[in-house]
Design an enzyme around this catalytic site. Structure first.
Site, mmCIF file in Angstrom:
data_model
loop_
_atom_site.group_PDB
_atom_site.id
_atom_site.type_symbol
_atom_site.label_atom_id
_atom_site.label_comp_id
_atom_site.label_asym_id
_atom_site.label_seq_id
_atom_site.Cartn_x
_atom_site.Cartn_y
_atom_site.Cartn_z
ATOM 1 N N ASN A 1 0.039 0.860 3.851
ATOM 2 C CA ASN A 1 -0.689 -0.716 3.529
ATOM 3 C C ASN A 1 -0.844 -0.821 2.234
ATOM 4 O O ASN A 1 -1.667 -0.367 1.438
ATOM 5 C CB ASN A 1 -1.987 -0.207 4.211
ATOM 6 C CG ASN A 1 -3.017 -1.451 4.078
ATOM 7 O OD1 ASN A 1 -2.322 -2.838 3.802
ATOM 8 N ND2 ASN A 1 -4.077 -1.106 4.123
ATOM 9 N N LYS B 1 -1.627 -3.760 0.764
ATOM 10 C CA LYS B 1 -2.991 -4.229 0.555
ATOM 11 C C LYS B 1 -2.507 -5.749 -0.155
ATOM 12 O O LYS B 1 -1.377 -6.112 -0.125
ATOM 13 C CB LYS B 1 -4.098 -3.728 -0.224
ATOM 14 C CG LYS B 1 -4.439 -2.156 0.620
ATOM 15 C CD LYS B 1 -5.561 -1.682 0.269
ATOM 16 C CE LYS B 1 -5.929 -0.195 0.642
ATOM 17 N NZ LYS B 1 -7.249 -0.124 0.817
ATOM 18 N N HIS C 1 -8.395 -3.968 9.949
ATOM 19 C CA HIS C 1 -8.459 -3.101 8.833
ATOM 20 C C HIS C 1 -10.141 -3.365 8.470
ATOM 21 O O HIS C 1 -10.490 -4.310 8.309
ATOM 22 C CB HIS C 1 -7.514 -3.389 7.845
ATOM 23 C CG HIS C 1 -7.643 -2.204 6.664
ATOM 24 N ND1 HIS C 1 -8.597 -2.661 5.623
ATOM 25 C CD2 HIS C 1 -6.752 -1.239 6.447
ATOM 26 C CE1 HIS C 1 -8.334 -1.316 4.824
ATOM 27 N NE2 HIS C 1 -7.381 -0.676 5.319
ATOM 28 N N GLU D 1 -9.561 5.348 10.033
ATOM 29 C CA GLU D 1 -9.806 5.451 8.701
ATOM 30 C C GLU D 1 -11.507 5.387 8.458
ATOM 31 O O GLU D 1 -12.218 4.164 8.506
ATOM 32 C CB GLU D 1 -9.258 4.292 7.967
ATOM 33 C CG GLU D 1 -7.705 4.255 8.229
ATOM 34 C CD GLU D 1 -7.157 3.276 7.279
ATOM 35 O OE1 GLU D 1 -6.372 3.675 6.391
ATOM 36 O OE2 GLU D 1 -7.519 2.025 6.939
ATOM 37 N N GLY E 1 -10.009 4.637 -0.202
ATOM 38 C CA GLY E 1 -9.735 4.293 -1.965
ATOM 39 C C GLY E 1 -10.689 5.143 -2.727
ATOM 40 O O GLY E 1 -11.024 4.905 -3.828
ATOM 41 N N SER F 1 -7.526 7.876 1.695
ATOM 42 C CA SER F 1 -7.373 8.695 0.396
ATOM 43 C C SER F 1 -6.157 9.558 0.910
ATOM 44 O O SER F 1 -6.330 10.742 0.118
ATOM 45 C CB SER F 1 -8.639 9.463 -0.060
ATOM 46 O OG SER F 1 -9.424 8.276 -0.605
ATOM 47 N N GLY G 1 -2.777 3.821 1.587
ATOM 48 C CA GLY G 1 -2.953 2.470 0.707
ATOM 49 C C GLY G 1 -2.564 2.871 -0.676
ATOM 50 O O GLY G 1 -1.575 2.558 -0.954
ATOM 51 N N GLY G 2 -3.559 3.280 -1.382
ATOM 52 C CA GLY G 2 -3.501 3.135 -2.772
ATOM 53 C C GLY G 2 -2.031 3.932 -3.354
ATOM 54 O O GLY G 2 -1.209 3.375 -3.989
HETATM 55 P P1 PGA Z 1 -6.291 4.440 0.706
HETATM 56 O O1 PGA Z 1 -6.314 3.142 1.700
HETATM 57 O O2 PGA Z 1 -5.418 5.323 0.939
HETATM 58 O O3 PGA Z 1 -6.197 3.879 -0.673
HETATM 59 O O4 PGA Z 1 -7.658 5.067 0.761
HETATM 60 C C1 PGA Z 1 -6.143 3.472 2.943
HETATM 61 C C2 PGA Z 1 -6.234 1.992 3.743
HETATM 62 O O5 PGA Z 1 -7.088 1.171 3.537
HETATM 63 O O6 PGA Z 1 -5.525 1.994 4.715
#
Ligand code: PGA
Length: 236
Positions: free
Chosen positions: A7, A9, A84, A152, A158, A194, A215-216
């Site tokens: 993802n 974003k 999400h 999640e 994040g 994360s 995500g990140g």
């Molecule tokens: P993250 O985001 O890996 O940066 O924590 C996960 C997500 O929002 O799907």
């Protein structure tokens, strides 16, 4: 089958995504499948089908600024994220809007990845299971027989924080049990929040987890490729 879903974003510029495309690893085997979900403006930069982070609940007329499901189909989109937490929080997406999107995706044979998770307050107040149940009690019946659900925790997104393996395992089992007992569906449950090359091997010891929503770390091809490699070793 293990899933590794990116993802991305709204984080990358065009230059950054072009760099990512040149360097990232993808896998599509019977044991491991990677799915990239980039920012919508960039989906046609990818040669292979990618997912969408959002879809309009409305279709068939003019809706400025929206992505119509017909457009998604014409772009060979297969997967769409729904619900999400960033859309629930910043775009005010309600359960009823999420249900409309799931219904539309089902009617058009696109695969939804439903995102659910509790906030920090809800976690601290031991409301996690109630919250998750609310988030799946209407939505999962609108999904296919093997619904993909990404668990999640909002407080893990994040932040670099993750629940313990024991907590993730318990929650994933809970979600699968609810999908089975309420709707007789075999849920595929991903963990997100994360996920990084630093914790993937530890997460991989939870056999109940069917994959990851990243995500990140999916915005950095070095980190993404390390995640792919870590999973390939176990699921080749
Ligand atoms: P993250 O985001 O890996 O940066 O924590 C996960 C997500 O929002 O799907």
């Amino acid at each position: 089958m293990k899933y590794l879903v990116a993802n991305q974003k709204s984080l990358m510029t065009k230059e950054e995504i072009v760099d990512f495309i040149v360097n990232y690893k993808k896998v599509s085997s019977a044991k491991l499948k990677t799915i990239i979900i980039p920012s919508a403006p960039f989906i046609t930069l990818f040669e292979e089908p990618v997912g969408l982070q959002n879809i309009s609940s409305l279709s068939g007329k003019a809706y400025t600024g929206e992505i119509d499901i017909k457009q998604a189909i014409s772009l060979k989109v297969e997967y769409v994220l729904v619900g999400h937490s960033e859309r629930r929080t910043y775009s005010g997406e309600s359960e009823s809007l999420i249900e409309k999107k799931l219904q539309l995706l089902k009617e058009n044979n696109l695969i939804a990845i439903l995102c659910i998770g509790e906030s920090l307050d809800e976690y601290n107040n031991s409301e996690k299971e109630t919250v998750l149940l609310n988030q799946i009690s209407n939505s999962v019946k609108l999904m296919n027989d093997t619904p993909i659900i990404a668990y999640e925790p909002v407080w893990a997104i994040g932040t670099g924080l993750t629940p313990t393996n024991e907590e993730i395992k318990k929650t994933v089992i809970y979600i699968k049990e609810q999908a089975k007992s309420l709707f007789n569906k075999e849920a595929i449950v991903l963990y997100g929040g994360s996920v990084s090359p630093d914790n993937i091997n530890e997460l991989e010891t939870i056999v109940e987890v069917d994959g990851y929503l990243v995500g990140g770390a999916s915005n950095d091809y070095n980190k993404w490729n390390k995640l792919v490699t870590a999973l390939e070793v176990k699921h080749d």
